[in-house]
Design a protein around this motif. Structure first.
Motif, PDB file in Angstrom:
ATOM      1  N   CYS A 167     -14.196   7.078  14.909  1.00 16.51           N
ATOM      2  CA  CYS A 167     -13.938   7.253  16.333  1.00 16.51           C
ATOM      3  C   CYS A 167     -12.574   7.896  16.556  1.00 16.51           C
ATOM      4  O   CYS A 167     -12.421   8.803  17.387  1.00 16.51           O
ATOM      5  N   LEU A 168     -11.559   7.444  15.816  1.00 15.50           N
ATOM      6  CA  LEU A 168     -10.222   7.993  15.963  1.00 15.50           C
ATOM      7  C   LEU A 168     -10.195   9.468  15.586  1.00 15.50           C
ATOM      8  O   LEU A 168      -9.591  10.300  16.292  1.00 15.50           O
ATOM      9  N   ALA A 169     -10.849   9.821  14.478  1.00 16.95           N
ATOM     10  CA  ALA A 169     -10.898  11.220  14.059  1.00 16.95           C
ATOM     11  C   ALA A 169     -11.622  12.066  15.096  1.00 16.95           C
ATOM     12  O   ALA A 169     -11.190  13.173  15.427  1.00 16.95           O
TER      13      ALA A 169
ATOM     14  N   HIS B 121       0.840  -1.190   0.000  1.00  9.02           N
ATOM     15  CA  HIS B 121       0.000   0.000   0.000  1.00  9.02           C
ATOM     16  C   HIS B 121       0.883   1.250   0.000  1.00  9.02           C
ATOM     17  O   HIS B 121       1.985   1.243   0.569  1.00  9.02           O
ATOM     18  N   PRO B 122       0.414   2.330  -0.594  1.00  9.50           N
ATOM     19  CA  PRO B 122       1.210   3.569  -0.600  1.00  9.50           C
ATOM     20  C   PRO B 122       1.320   4.167   0.805  1.00  9.50           C
ATOM     21  O   PRO B 122       0.484   3.914   1.676  1.00  9.50           O
ATOM     22  N   ASP B 123       2.341   5.002   1.003  1.00  4.45           N
ATOM     23  CA  ASP B 123       2.570   5.608   2.320  1.00  4.45           C
ATOM     24  C   ASP B 123       1.376   6.439   2.775  1.00  4.45           C
ATOM     25  O   ASP B 123       1.038   6.447   3.966  1.00  4.45           O
ATOM     26  N   TRP B 124       0.746   7.167   1.839  1.00  2.00           N
ATOM     27  CA  TRP B 124      -0.352   8.042   2.255  1.00  2.00           C
ATOM     28  C   TRP B 124      -1.502   7.237   2.852  1.00  2.00           C
ATOM     29  O   TRP B 124      -2.223   7.737   3.727  1.00  2.00           O
ATOM     30  N   TYR B 125      -1.661   5.972   2.423  1.00  2.00           N
ATOM     31  CA  TYR B 125      -2.720   5.135   2.982  1.00  2.00           C
ATOM     32  C   TYR B 125      -2.400   4.766   4.431  1.00  2.00           C
ATOM     33  O   TYR B 125      -3.270   4.852   5.309  1.00  2.00           O
ATOM     34  N   HIS B 126      -1.162   4.390   4.704  1.00  2.00           N
ATOM     35  CA  HIS B 126      -0.763   4.082   6.083  1.00  2.00           C
ATOM     36  C   HIS B 126      -0.908   5.324   6.969  1.00  2.00           C
ATOM     37  O   HIS B 126      -1.303   5.220   8.139  1.00  2.00           O
ATOM     38  N   ASN B 127      -0.603   6.489   6.417  1.00  2.00           N
ATOM     39  CA  ASN B 127      -0.724   7.722   7.197  1.00  2.00           C
ATOM     40  C   ASN B 127      -2.168   7.996   7.611  1.00  2.00           C
ATOM     41  O   ASN B 127      -2.443   8.358   8.762  1.00  2.00           O
ATOM     42  N   LEU B 128      -3.112   7.825   6.683  1.00  2.00           N
ATOM     43  CA  LEU B 128      -4.496   8.167   7.028  1.00  2.00           C
ATOM     44  C   LEU B 128      -5.132   7.132   7.953  1.00  2.00           C
ATOM     45  O   LEU B 128      -6.140   7.432   8.613  1.00  2.00           O
ATOM     46  N   LEU B 129      -4.558   5.925   8.010  1.00  2.00           N
ATOM     47  CA  LEU B 129      -5.046   4.970   9.003  1.00  2.00           C
ATOM     48  C   LEU B 129      -4.710   5.450  10.414  1.00  2.00           C
ATOM     49  O   LEU B 129      -5.464   5.215  11.362  1.00  2.00           O
ATOM     50  N   ALA B 130      -3.555   6.125  10.553  1.00  2.00           N
ATOM     51  CA  ALA B 130      -3.150   6.641  11.864  1.00  2.00           C
ATOM     52  C   ALA B 130      -3.789   7.988  12.174  1.00  2.00           C
ATOM     53  O   ALA B 130      -4.093   8.292  13.330  1.00  2.00           O
ATOM     54  N   HIS B 131      -4.002   8.796  11.131  1.00  2.00           N
ATOM     55  CA  HIS B 131      -4.577  10.139  11.304  1.00  2.00           C
ATOM     56  C   HIS B 131      -5.674  10.324  10.250  1.00  2.00           C
ATOM     57  O   HIS B 131      -5.400  10.780   9.140  1.00  2.00           O
ATOM     58  N   PRO B 132      -6.915   9.969  10.582  1.00  2.00           N
ATOM     59  CA  PRO B 132      -7.996   9.948   9.582  1.00  2.00           C
ATOM     60  C   PRO B 132      -8.390  11.310   9.024  1.00  2.00           C
ATOM     61  O   PRO B 132      -8.965  11.377   7.943  1.00  2.00           O
ATOM     62  N   LEU B 133      -8.108  12.393   9.746  1.00  2.00           N
ATOM     63  CA  LEU B 133      -8.443  13.712   9.225  1.00  2.00           C
ATOM     64  C   LEU B 133      -7.337  14.173   8.284  1.00  2.00           C
ATOM     65  O   LEU B 133      -6.165  14.243   8.666  1.00  2.00           O
ATOM     66  N   VAL B 134      -7.722  14.472   7.052  1.00  2.00           N
ATOM     67  CA  VAL B 134      -6.760  14.839   6.024  1.00  2.00           C
ATOM     68  C   VAL B 134      -7.161  16.177   5.421  1.00  2.00           C
ATOM     69  O   VAL B 134      -8.272  16.660   5.607  1.00  2.00           O
ATOM     70  N   GLN B 135      -6.228  16.761   4.677  1.00  2.00           N
ATOM     71  CA  GLN B 135      -6.520  18.004   3.957  1.00  2.00           C
ATOM     72  C   GLN B 135      -6.611  17.713   2.467  1.00  2.00           C
ATOM     73  O   GLN B 135      -5.775  16.991   1.916  1.00  2.00           O
ATOM     74  N   VAL B 136      -7.638  18.264   1.847  1.00  2.00           N
ATOM     75  CA  VAL B 136      -7.871  18.056   0.419  1.00  2.00           C
ATOM     76  C   VAL B 136      -7.813  19.396  -0.293  1.00  2.00           C
ATOM     77  O   VAL B 136      -8.413  20.377   0.158  1.00  2.00           O
ATOM     78  N   GLU B 137      -7.073  19.443  -1.390  1.00  2.00           N
ATOM     79  CA  GLU B 137      -7.082  20.607  -2.283  1.00  2.00           C
ATOM     80  C   GLU B 137      -7.745  20.167  -3.574  1.00  2.00           C
ATOM     81  O   GLU B 137      -7.298  19.221  -4.228  1.00  2.00           O
TER      82      GLU B 137
ATOM     83  N   LEU C 247     -12.600  13.565   6.212  1.00  2.00           N
ATOM     84  CA  LEU C 247     -12.413  12.342   6.984  1.00  2.00           C
ATOM     85  C   LEU C 247     -12.184  11.204   5.999  1.00  2.00           C
ATOM     86  O   LEU C 247     -13.015  10.969   5.119  1.00  2.00           O
ATOM     87  N   ALA C 248     -11.064  10.512   6.128  1.00  2.00           N
ATOM     88  CA  ALA C 248     -10.707   9.424   5.214  1.00  2.00           C
ATOM     89  C   ALA C 248     -11.146   8.091   5.804  1.00  2.00           C
ATOM     90  O   ALA C 248     -10.670   7.696   6.865  1.00  2.00           O
ATOM     91  N   VAL C 249     -12.057   7.398   5.107  1.00  3.61           N
ATOM     92  CA  VAL C 249     -12.618   6.138   5.602  1.00  3.61           C
ATOM     93  C   VAL C 249     -12.438   5.057   4.539  1.00  3.61           C
ATOM     94  O   VAL C 249     -13.128   5.068   3.518  1.00  3.61           O
ATOM     95  N   PRO C 250     -11.521   4.097   4.726  1.00  2.00           N
ATOM     96  CA  PRO C 250     -11.394   2.992   3.770  1.00  2.00           C
ATOM     97  C   PRO C 250     -12.643   2.116   3.798  1.00  2.00           C
ATOM     98  O   PRO C 250     -13.174   1.800   4.865  1.00  2.00           O
ATOM     99  N   ALA C 251     -13.115   1.744   2.616  1.00  2.00           N
ATOM    100  CA  ALA C 251     -14.296   0.874   2.527  1.00  2.00           C
ATOM    101  C   ALA C 251     -13.870  -0.576   2.726  1.00  2.00           C
ATOM    102  O   ALA C 251     -12.730  -0.951   2.422  1.00  2.00           O
ATOM    103  N   GLU C 252     -14.794  -1.386   3.238  1.00  2.65           N
ATOM    104  CA  GLU C 252     -14.507  -2.802   3.492  1.00  2.65           C
ATOM    105  C   GLU C 252     -15.589  -3.680   2.891  1.00  2.65           C
ATOM    106  O   GLU C 252     -16.718  -3.245   2.662  1.00  2.65           O
TER     107      GLU C 252
END
Length: 310
Positions: free
Chosen positions: A200-202, A68-84, A93-98
């Protein structure tokens, strides 16, 4: 660190209102800024996206690489991200689908951008499909007007309450599907573990930051002008400490949802939600009248004659 290619794409994106040439010419492109899982440093990555209703989807393809790319591992730890997106910048809020949800969304991605099928064919890992949800009211549309600090506090509290409601709704969906499993041949309950965890984490990270900022900056600033409210601020600080304990209990509770007894789980979640909402209600009752005349965002400090010297 971003590659030189990514850096050039980021610079071109920001210089041309989200439009870039080269291999991304004509593509739907956004910039995703995540917080490093270990470093805590911000990392910006240009990514293609696909719209799905009022959300945006990004795929952790890494062009079919085995990891998986680094940005995916990052958002698992910190779900709030910035989008331009174009000329707009906002929090999401970044939520991986399952499970079935991931399959449904990936099929939608392939209908819009068939090239992701080639990336999936190169690797045995299922490509993550990440949903970027609004972390602010009407984030994909024109931003709401915030004129004063009372408006800003209300906006933050509205988001926190919304996340609490969404966690409760997803918990109910999980238990409802579990109850519908009447035999071994029945469909499995939806896998909401990551979805609930991210929300919950966010929520917990935002609440912790919000309360730390209040304790360090907002409360002392107001108390300076309203010393008669000392008891009010002491109560709010005590509630912050109690809420911090509730956050830990909530995270522990949600981590065991897969084996939880539904009635007890619902009761505990309702109790915690009621305590958190009661705190937000009291804070608004105590502070909003005092903050209505404080402009937001704050004006920059005036420069002195010495500051203006060349």
């Amino acid at each position: 660190m971003p590659t030189s290619f990514n850096t050039s794409v980021i610079e071109e994106f920001r210089a041309n209102a989200g439009k870039v040439g080269g291999p991304f010419a004509g593509s739907d492109l956004l910039l995703l800024t995540t917080t490093g899982a270990r470093s805590g440093a911000e990392r910006t990555t240009p990514l293609g996206y696909v719209r799905h209703g009022d959300t945006l989807l990004v795929v952790g393809s890494a062009m079919g690489a085995p990891q998986h790319p680094d940005w995916y591992h990052n958002l698992l730890a910190h779900p709030l991200v910035q989008v331009e997106l174009g000329t707009r910048t906002f929090e999401a809020l970044a939520v991986p689908a399952e499970g079935a949800r991931r399959e449904e969304l990936f099929a939608h991605v392939l209908r819009v951008e068939p090239g992701y099928a080639e990336y999936q064919a190169r690797t045995s890992r299922p490509l993550p499909v990440v949903v970027l949800e609004r972390a602010e009211p009407d984030a994909w549309e024109a931003p709401r007007r915030i004129d004063n600090l009372a408006d800003k506090l209300t906006e933050v509290h509205t988001w926190l309450r919304g996340q609490l409601r969404q966690v409760s709704a997803e918990v109910e969906a999980h238990f409802t599907a579990r109850a519908a499993q009447v035999g071994p041949g029945e469909p499995a309950a939806p896998s909401l573990g990551l979805q609930i965890r991210q929300r919950c984490l966010a929520f917990c990270q935002t609440l912790e930051f919000h309360h730390t900022s209040e304790d360090a900056h907002l409360f002392p600033g107001i108390a300076h002008h309203h010393p008669h409210l000392a008891a009010t601020f002491e109560r709010l600080r005590d509630e912050h400490r109690r809420v911090a304990r509730i956050q830990g209990e909530l995270a522990s509770l949600l981590s065991g949802i897969g084996v939880a007894e539904p009635r007890r789980f619902r009761t505990e979640l309702a109790r915690m939600s009621a305590e958190l909402n009661a705190h937000l209600d009291y804070e608004e009752e105590a502070l909003l009248p005092l903050l209505a005349d404080v402009p937001w965002p704050p004006a920059p400090p005036e420069r002195t004659a010495r500051d203006r010297r060349p």
